[in-house]
Scaffold this motif. Structure first.
Motif, mmCIF file in Angstrom:
data_model
loop_
_atom_site.group_PDB
_atom_site.id
_atom_site.type_symbol
_atom_site.label_atom_id
_atom_site.label_comp_id
_atom_site.label_asym_id
_atom_site.label_seq_id
_atom_site.Cartn_x
_atom_site.Cartn_y
_atom_site.Cartn_z
ATOM 1 N N GLY A 108 -9.653 -32.930 -16.266
ATOM 2 C CA GLY A 108 -10.284 -32.614 -14.997
ATOM 3 C C GLY A 108 -9.365 -32.979 -13.857
ATOM 4 N N VAL A 109 -9.564 -32.367 -12.698
ATOM 5 C CA VAL A 109 -8.724 -32.594 -11.526
ATOM 6 C C VAL A 109 -9.215 -33.808 -10.747
ATOM 7 N N LYS A 110 -8.345 -34.790 -10.558
ATOM 8 C CA LYS A 110 -8.666 -35.941 -9.716
ATOM 9 C C LYS A 110 -8.225 -35.707 -8.277
ATOM 10 N N GLU A 111 -7.061 -35.096 -8.125
ATOM 11 C CA GLU A 111 -6.532 -34.794 -6.800
ATOM 12 C C GLU A 111 -5.784 -33.465 -6.857
ATOM 13 N N THR A 112 -5.762 -32.784 -5.755
ATOM 14 C CA THR A 112 -4.953 -31.570 -5.650
ATOM 15 C C THR A 112 -4.497 -31.417 -4.214
ATOM 16 N N GLY A 113 -3.398 -30.711 -4.014
ATOM 17 C CA GLY A 113 -2.903 -30.547 -2.656
ATOM 18 C C GLY A 113 -1.694 -29.640 -2.605
ATOM 19 N N GLU A 114 -1.097 -29.599 -1.426
ATOM 20 C CA GLU A 114 0.122 -28.816 -1.184
ATOM 21 C C GLU A 114 -0.060 -27.353 -1.583
ATOM 22 N N ASN A 115 -1.230 -26.809 -1.247
ATOM 23 C CA ASN A 115 -1.510 -25.397 -1.508
ATOM 24 C C ASN A 115 -1.326 -25.017 -2.967
ATOM 25 N N GLY A 116 -1.900 -25.836 -3.844
ATOM 26 C CA GLY A 116 -1.847 -25.538 -5.271
ATOM 27 C C GLY A 116 -0.540 -25.888 -5.938
ATOM 28 N N ARG A 117 0.236 -26.784 -5.319
ATOM 29 C CA ARG A 117 1.513 -27.173 -5.910
ATOM 30 C C ARG A 117 1.534 -28.636 -6.354
ATOM 31 N N TYR A 118 0.402 -29.282 -6.264
ATOM 32 C CA TYR A 118 0.287 -30.669 -6.739
ATOM 33 C C TYR A 118 -1.087 -30.865 -7.369
ATOM 34 N N TYR A 119 -1.092 -31.473 -8.558
ATOM 35 C CA TYR A 119 -2.345 -31.799 -9.232
ATOM 36 C C TYR A 119 -2.210 -33.158 -9.909
ATOM 37 N N MET A 120 -3.263 -33.945 -9.815
ATOM 38 C CA MET A 120 -3.392 -35.128 -10.658
ATOM 39 C C MET A 120 -4.593 -34.900 -11.558
ATOM 40 N N LEU A 121 -4.405 -35.106 -12.844
ATOM 41 C CA LEU A 121 -5.442 -34.831 -13.839
ATOM 42 C C LEU A 121 -5.783 -36.098 -14.603
ATOM 43 N N SER A 122 -7.007 -36.148 -15.104
ATOM 44 C CA SER A 122 -7.382 -37.196 -16.052
ATOM 45 C C SER A 122 -8.151 -36.557 -17.196
ATOM 46 N N SER A 123 -8.146 -37.220 -18.341
ATOM 47 C CA SER A 123 -8.795 -36.681 -19.533
ATOM 48 C C SER A 123 -10.077 -37.434 -19.831
ATOM 49 N N SER A 124 -11.092 -36.687 -20.252
ATOM 50 C CA SER A 124 -12.350 -37.304 -20.691
ATOM 51 C C SER A 124 -12.299 -37.653 -22.172
ATOM 52 N N ILE A 125 -11.212 -37.302 -22.840
ATOM 53 C CA ILE A 125 -11.080 -37.527 -24.282
ATOM 54 C C ILE A 125 -10.337 -38.822 -24.581
ATOM 55 N N LEU A 126 -9.221 -39.056 -23.890
ATOM 56 C CA LEU A 126 -8.422 -40.259 -24.059
ATOM 57 C C LEU A 126 -8.027 -40.788 -22.682
ATOM 58 N N PRO A 127 -7.712 -42.087 -22.568
ATOM 59 C CA PRO A 127 -7.384 -42.675 -21.259
ATOM 60 C C PRO A 127 -5.964 -42.345 -20.813
ATOM 61 N N VAL A 128 -5.745 -41.090 -20.455
ATOM 62 C CA VAL A 128 -4.436 -40.656 -19.980
ATOM 63 C C VAL A 128 -4.581 -39.986 -18.619
ATOM 64 N N THR A 129 -3.505 -40.027 -17.848
ATOM 65 C CA THR A 129 -3.453 -39.399 -16.532
ATOM 66 C C THR A 129 -2.195 -38.534 -16.474
ATOM 67 N N ALA A 130 -2.265 -37.426 -15.762
ATOM 68 C CA ALA A 130 -1.127 -36.516 -15.680
ATOM 69 C C ALA A 130 -0.926 -36.045 -14.243
ATOM 70 N N ILE A 131 0.294 -35.711 -13.924
ATOM 71 C CA ILE A 131 0.637 -35.125 -12.630
ATOM 72 C C ILE A 131 1.451 -33.858 -12.873
ATOM 73 N N ILE A 132 1.142 -32.822 -12.104
ATOM 74 C CA ILE A 132 1.912 -31.571 -12.123
ATOM 75 C C ILE A 132 2.413 -31.324 -10.708
ATOM 76 N N ARG A 133 3.737 -31.110 -10.561
ATOM 77 C CA ARG A 133 4.319 -30.815 -9.264
ATOM 78 C C ARG A 133 5.140 -29.533 -9.363
ATOM 79 N N ILE A 134 4.959 -28.648 -8.411
ATOM 80 C CA ILE A 134 5.736 -27.408 -8.341
ATOM 81 C C ILE A 134 6.571 -27.462 -7.060
ATOM 82 N N TYR A 135 7.879 -27.575 -7.219
ATOM 83 C CA TYR A 135 8.781 -27.707 -6.078
ATOM 84 C C TYR A 135 9.415 -26.359 -5.730
ATOM 85 N N PRO A 136 9.724 -26.137 -4.459
ATOM 86 C CA PRO A 136 10.342 -24.865 -4.054
ATOM 87 C C PRO A 136 11.763 -24.729 -4.603
#
Length: 387
Positions: free
Chosen positions: A46-74
């Motif tokens: 699931g999305v915890k944070e998002t920004g930069e017009n869809g170029r940044y996401y922070m995710l967390s999982s409901s299955i295991l205690p992990v966190t992820a970040i996705i960044r799209i740079y120009p």
């Protein structure tokens, strides 16, 4: 030992030996990128944070205690993908081992890191690659607390292999597997008898080992969903991940089989029948431990296997020969079969506007469109589509 060799060994050993948010899982596309770029994420993010017009996401999982970040740079922000990873590691004050490798038609980079993330001592993986058509740099990372790292490593490795960059890349193994098991220049020649025709081909020696690694890792990921309401979706993804990894490994064999068999076949269904009969004569074995799934390169090389390996092998080869095929699996029946779109008559399951003739791989002599009379209830079968 070189730094790159050290990272590869850490990745392989960690994963093979282990066993109210908006949805951000399954096949997830990015509005800021072309539709061919997506991630086939493990279910439950699931999305915890998002920004930069869809170029940044922070995710967390409901299955295991992990966190992820996705960044799209120009495009042009970094001179290399390693520079992008080094920049992120520096900003988070993380200790990292980073290596470069060929993947996605560019020199990509991958890291294993540790340090303080969101106030918790953490460990995880990160990768950076170039997006097609000058769309920029795609960087993604995932971590857990250091004390949970070994328990979460397989799941995080599956996340790292979930990125698809283009239609061509969808038939190539994921980034982490590509890094851990690079293709070798050496070729191992094989000869396979398919319905009286000798097919001479070759595979890369690393393919059996790499494919076995992926099957074990994805099975360990799948185990997390045994009591989850999304277990069917997780099961479908498990087979999609194996399919993707196997396509390029069997590309040469599929081409050589087609070249050898097709000239003597009446049509595509006749060719598909020869392949079906071939798999029906495999040695039948079931593993008592782990996934009970023999990797496809191992099956081609003669290792005994069960119904889902045989059916998946058919799907990879038939789709590689431009025939429309899918997999059907059933928890109720404890079985798997292949499906083939064909104008020939026979028993078929319907998906949308397409009818798939059933292909039974564990009973000798059955043609397409045959199925046991007590397994005809389509509601008991889960379809696995690969396109």
């Amino acid at each position: 030992m070189t730094r790159m060799t050290s990272i590869k060994r850490i990745i392989i050993c960690l994963i093979v030996t282990l066993f109210t948010l908006p949805a951000f899982c399954g096949k997830t596309y990015f509005n800021s990128l072309k539709p061919s770029v997506y991630m086939d994420l493990p279910e439950g993010f699931g999305v915890k944070e998002t920004g930069e017009n869809g170029r940044y996401y922070m995710l967390s999982s409901s299955i295991l205690p992990v966190t992820a970040i996705i960044r799209i740079y120009p495009q042009g922000r970094f001179n290399s993908n390693k520079e992008a990873l080094d920049d992120v590691m520096s900003k988070f004050s993380l200790s990292a081992q980073t290596g470069e490798f060929e993947w996605g038609q560019c020199l990509s980079a991958i890291s294993i890191f540790e340090g303080n993330m969101l106030g918790i001592q953490s460990s995880g993986f990160a990768a950076s690659t170039s997006l097609p058509d000058n769309q920029g740099t795609f960087l993604y990372m995932i971590w857990s607390s250091s004390e949970n790292f070994e328990d979460c490593a397989a799941f995080m490795g599956s996340f790292m292999d979930s990125l698809y960059l283009s239609p061509d890349n969808s038939l190539e193994c994921g980034a982490m597997t590509a890094f851990a098991y690079p293709k070798e220049s050496e070729k191992e020649e094989i000869t396979v008898n398919i319905e009286g025709t000798e097919v001479k081909s070759w595979i890369n020696p690393v393919d059996v080992e790499a494919a076995d690694y992926l099957v074990k890792r994805e099975y360990n990921t799948l185990l997390n969903y045994q009591k989850s309401p999304v277990w069917q979706l997780a099961w479908q993804r498990y087979y999609r991940m194996i399919y993707r990894d196997s396509c390029s490994r069997l590309l040469q064999f599929t081409y050589d089989a087609y070249k050898s068999l097709a000239p003597n076949c009446e049509d595509n269904t006749d060719l598909a029948t020869k392949l079906l009969n071939w798999t029906q004569n495999f040695e039948y074995t079931r593993e008592s431990r782990e996934s009970d799934f023999v990797s496809l390169p191992a099956a081609v090389c003669g290792e005994g296997c069960d119904c889902d390996t045989r059916s998946m092998l058919l799907c990879v080869m038939l789709n590689g020969m431009n025939m429309n095929s899918c997999l059907f699996v059933s928890a109720s029946y404890g079985h798997a079969i292949a499906g083939l779109v064909s104008e020939h008559p026979g028993f078929a399951f319907t998906l949308g506007e397409k009818a798939y003739l059933t292909g039974e791989t564990t009973a000798k002599g059955l043609s397409w469109g045959k199925i046991a009379s007590d397994m005809t209830d389509q509601s008991q079968w889960i379809p696995v589509l690969f396109y």
